[in-house]
Design an enzyme around this catalytic site. Structure first.
Site, PDB file in Angstrom:
ATOM      1  N   THR A   1      27.196  55.638   9.539  1.00  0.00           N
ATOM      2  CA  THR A   1      27.136  54.194   9.760  1.00  0.00           C
ATOM      3  C   THR A   1      25.819  53.660   9.239  1.00  0.00           C
ATOM      4  O   THR A   1      24.750  54.168   9.617  1.00  0.00           O
ATOM      5  CB  THR A   1      27.265  53.869  11.262  1.00  0.00           C
ATOM      6  OG1 THR A   1      28.423  54.512  11.793  1.00  0.00           O
ATOM      7  CG2 THR A   1      27.369  52.375  11.488  1.00  0.00           C
TER       8      THR A   1
ATOM      9  N   GLY B   1      21.988  58.979  10.335  1.00  0.00           N
ATOM     10  CA  GLY B   1      23.015  59.355   9.381  1.00  0.00           C
ATOM     11  C   GLY B   1      22.498  60.317   8.328  1.00  0.00           C
ATOM     12  O   GLY B   1      23.220  61.199   7.862  1.00  0.00           O
TER      13      GLY B   1
ATOM     14  N   VAL C   1      23.818  57.355  12.562  1.00  0.00           N
ATOM     15  CA  VAL C   1      23.534  55.931  12.411  1.00  0.00           C
ATOM     16  C   VAL C   1      22.179  55.756  11.735  1.00  0.00           C
ATOM     17  O   VAL C   1      21.164  56.260  12.229  1.00  0.00           O
ATOM     18  CB  VAL C   1      23.536  55.215  13.780  1.00  0.00           C
ATOM     19  CG1 VAL C   1      23.266  53.730  13.593  1.00  0.00           C
ATOM     20  CG2 VAL C   1      24.860  55.431  14.501  1.00  0.00           C
ATOM     21  N   CYS C   2      22.151  55.039  10.611  1.00  0.00           N
ATOM     22  CA  CYS C   2      20.922  54.722   9.878  1.00  0.00           C
ATOM     23  C   CYS C   2      20.160  56.013   9.547  1.00  0.00           C
ATOM     24  O   CYS C   2      20.701  56.907   8.926  1.00  0.00           O
ATOM     25  CB  CYS C   2      20.073  53.733  10.679  1.00  0.00           C
ATOM     26  SG  CYS C   2      18.811  52.893   9.713  1.00  0.00           S
ATOM     27  N   GLU C   3      18.920  56.152   9.984  1.00  0.00           N
ATOM     28  CA  GLU C   3      18.185  57.386   9.720  1.00  0.00           C
ATOM     29  C   GLU C   3      18.913  58.583  10.316  1.00  0.00           C
ATOM     30  O   GLU C   3      18.902  59.687   9.747  1.00  0.00           O
ATOM     31  CB  GLU C   3      16.767  57.287  10.277  1.00  0.00           C
ATOM     32  CG  GLU C   3      15.910  58.500   9.973  1.00  0.00           C
ATOM     33  CD  GLU C   3      14.550  58.452  10.659  1.00  0.00           C
ATOM     34  OE1 GLU C   3      13.673  59.240  10.270  1.00  0.00           O
ATOM     35  OE2 GLU C   3      14.370  57.623  11.583  1.00  0.00           O
TER      36      GLU C   3
END
Length: 371
Positions: free
Chosen positions: A169, A149, A145-147
């Site tokens: 994501t 990811g 998720v975000c970083e």
């Protein structure tokens, strides 16, 4: 008295009653009443400040290979389990997944020299090994998720034999792709970070030891300054007397306020190697002397992004498609913004089922091949 005057007095009386009710609700509330991330889980591994949790099942297990949720260092994984009726974690568990989450803890000045190499090829690698050992499988499913990811993308490129599927994501891959769309209000962090010189980044970190969570909170507030100002007065007045809506709002505010510091050296890499020099999408990024080649990602990939994400503009995420070596690459575009992916009404019915279907589809093949 005129009708207008009567209406004004009536509205004032209603507002007064609303304020009294809301004031009493706020007066009676304590921090312990505003609970987030309440889905039952157990600590199964820890090292330094990093903890790995295994969620207790909420439904019969349908997937053979476990899924690990990896959030970033800029925010907190608790967004994936904000409240019972808006919880990606609960939705995935109810769909029969075997679920883990890694918590990076609260980095202090003692952790300022930790690098992204340490987090990705150290802590994350150890978490994957522990999950594989516990489940008796050679590889696991990763959900970044975000970083986080970026962490899982790099890990999948460097250790592809240990990753069954990769789900991303709201993950930036091309940190300069915000210039492609050039949408007003989108990509503020990209623009701000590129406006700094490498020496500015060094001075920022050296002065504080780490990248302070409070500093990043201020940067995020600057992305939508009017919204940041109005939510504590005009927005709050709309529902201050509605206990359920007030609690939902307070849970979100609790998550926003819980922003940990980002370890200094890792923050330098994040800002200079990625935001400024855009090394990831160019296959130029190195961790522990090993080049992160996105072409090595040959496992199935599900890339989820938000159509109106002003923090991670869609183009920065979609850049992954042409770069991976996988023939099984799928994108899922969800309505809303960066946080709406997790708490939006439509996301509750679309996001988790798509992830569960994705890993279950490839789980069957993995189980058969192992059998």
């Amino acid at each position: 008295m005129t009708q207008i005057g009567t209406n004004v007095l009536s509205d004032a009386a209603k507002m007064g009653a609303k304020m009294l009710t809301g004031g009493q609700l706020l007066h009676d509330l304590r921090d312990s009443d505003v609970q987030i991330a309440t889905t039952p889980k157990d600590l199964v591994w820890s090292q330094d400040k990093v903890s790995l949790f295994h969620y207790r099942p909420l439904a019969p297990q349908r997937v053979h290979v476990p899924l690990l949720i990896c959030y970033g260092l800029v925010g907190r994984w608790t967004m994936t389990d904000l409240q019972e009726d808006r919880s990606l974690v609960r939705n995935l568990l109810n769909l029969g997944l075997d679920l883990y989450v890694v918590d990076w803890g609260n980095p202090s000045r003692a952790d300022r020299y930790l690098t992204l190499d340490d987090y990705i090829l150290g802590y994350l690698s150890d978490c994957v090994a522990e999950i594989a050992r516990r489940a008796g499988v050679p590889k696991v499913n990763l959900m970044g998720v975000c970083e986080g990811g970026v962490f899982t993308t790099a890990f999948a490129a460097l250790e592809p034999e240990r990753v069954n599927t990769l789900c991303l994501t709201i993950t930036p891959i091309d940190f300069h792709a915000d210039t492609v769309e050039d949408r007003l209000g989108h990509g503020f962090i990209n623009i701000w970070t590129r406006s700094l010189s490498p020496e500015d980044v060094d001075r920022l970190i050296d002065a504080n030891g780490n990248l302070p969570g409070e500093f990043m909170a201020a940067i995020f507030n600057q992305m939508s300054p009017m919204r940041s100002l109005l939510k504590y007065n005009l927005d709050l007045l709309e529902f201050v007397d509605d206990e359920q809506r007030l609690m939902n709002w307070l849970r979100m505010e609790k998550w926003i306020a819980d922003r940990p510091d980002h370890p200094g050296e890792a923050a330098k890499q994040w800002m200079k190697d990625l935001y400024q020099q855009n090394k990831l999408v160019r296959n130029e990024w190195e961790l522990d002397g090993r080049r992160v080649d996105l072409g090595n990602i040959k496992m199935p990939v599900l890339n989820v992004y938000a159509k109106d994400d002003h923090i991670i503009p869609p183009a920065t995420s979609r850049a992954l498609g042409p770069k991976v070596g996988s023939a099984d690459y799928t994108e899922l575009a969800l309505a809303g913004g960066h946080i709406g992916v997790f708490v939006g009404n439509r996301s509750q019915t679309l996001f988790a089922p798509a992830v569960a279907s994705f890993v279950e589809k490839h789980d069957l093949a993995a189980a058969k091949s192992e059998g």
